[in-house]
Structure formats: structure tokens, C-alpha cells
Design an enzyme around this catalytic site. Structure first.
Site, PDB file in Angstrom:
ATOM      1  N   CYS A  34       0.836  -1.214   0.000  1.00 46.50           N
ATOM      2  CA  CYS A  34       0.000   0.000   0.000  1.00 46.50           C
ATOM      3  C   CYS A  34       0.869   1.262   0.000  1.00 46.50           C
ATOM      4  CB  CYS A  34      -0.906  -0.058   1.227  1.00 46.50           C
ATOM      5  SG  CYS A  34      -1.719   1.483   1.655  1.00 46.50           S
ATOM      6  N   CYS A  37       0.157   3.819   2.719  1.00 47.63           N
ATOM      7  CA  CYS A  37       0.634   3.278   4.006  1.00 47.63           C
ATOM      8  C   CYS A  37       2.126   3.543   4.173  1.00 47.63           C
ATOM      9  CB  CYS A  37       0.374   1.773   4.084  1.00 47.63           C
ATOM     10  SG  CYS A  37      -1.350   1.291   3.980  1.00 47.63           S
TER      11      CYS A  37
END
Length: 109
Positions: A34, A37
Site C-alpha cells: 500500500c 501506508c
């Protein structure tokens, strides 16, 4: 300078390190693939040092910890959940800036 290490949370230690703690804890639900993230990680590392002894920060890899991810209905990542004394106070989904996180922390400190 004190450093506050980000806590690696998982299905087995979540209750002990989050629900049973009498403090403010931000939990980051994330995954290695991600991009948002990964962008958030250095911000959380900075804040863990800046807010040492005020806010604990932990992270849960959603791919490795499906039980806790399902329990909190994690559908999108990053999802940040702020717990105070084991109770959910706020949930933020998606990217969030350092200043937004500081405002969130300061609301509960």
C-alpha cells in the site's frame, strides 16, 4: 532523546497492548504493498518520538492479521483508529497529514 518504538500489533497481542492499556493509542492498519501506508510510516515514526509518553503508536499488517482486521471492519487502508483506555475515539481512513494527526492527538491529551 527518548524514542518511542512503534508497536508491532497482531491478532495475539492486540487485546493486551491496546484494549487493556490505560492510555492513548493510535493503531495503523496497513499492508506492505500500500503506497499511502508507506508514505504514512515516516510521519508515524516522527510522531512516536514527538509524543513519547503521551501517545503510543502501533501497526497491524492486515494481510497477516485477518482476525483483528475483520473485528474492526477494516475495508480500506491505511485505516487509523485512535483508542483511549481501550475505547475507540476516532477512525480515519486514507492519507492523513502530520498536522491533522497532531490535531487529533491534542484533542485527547
Amino acid at each position: 532523546m527518548k524514542t518511542n518504538k512503534i508497536i508491532e500489533l497482531n491478532d495475539n497481542n492486540f487485546k493486551k497492548n491496546v484494549i487493556e492499556k490505560k492510555c492513548l493509542i493510535l493503531v495503523d492498519f496497513w499492508a506492505a504493498w500500500c503506497s499511502p501506508c508507506r508514505i504514512l510510516m515516516p510521519i508515524l515514526e516522527d510522531l512516536s518520538k514527538e509524543y513519547v509518553n503521551k501517545v503510543k503508536i502501533g501497526k497491524v499488517n492486515v494481510e497477516e492479521n485477518s482476525y483483528i482486521s475483520k473485528k474492526y471492519f477494516i475495508k480500506s487502508i491505511p485505516t487509523l483508529i485512535l483508542f483511549n483506555n481501550g475505547i475507540i475515539k476516532e477512525t480515519k481512513i486514507g492519507s492523513i497529514s502530520k498536522s491533522q494527526l497532531k490535531s487529533l492527538f491534542n484533542k485527547y491529551i
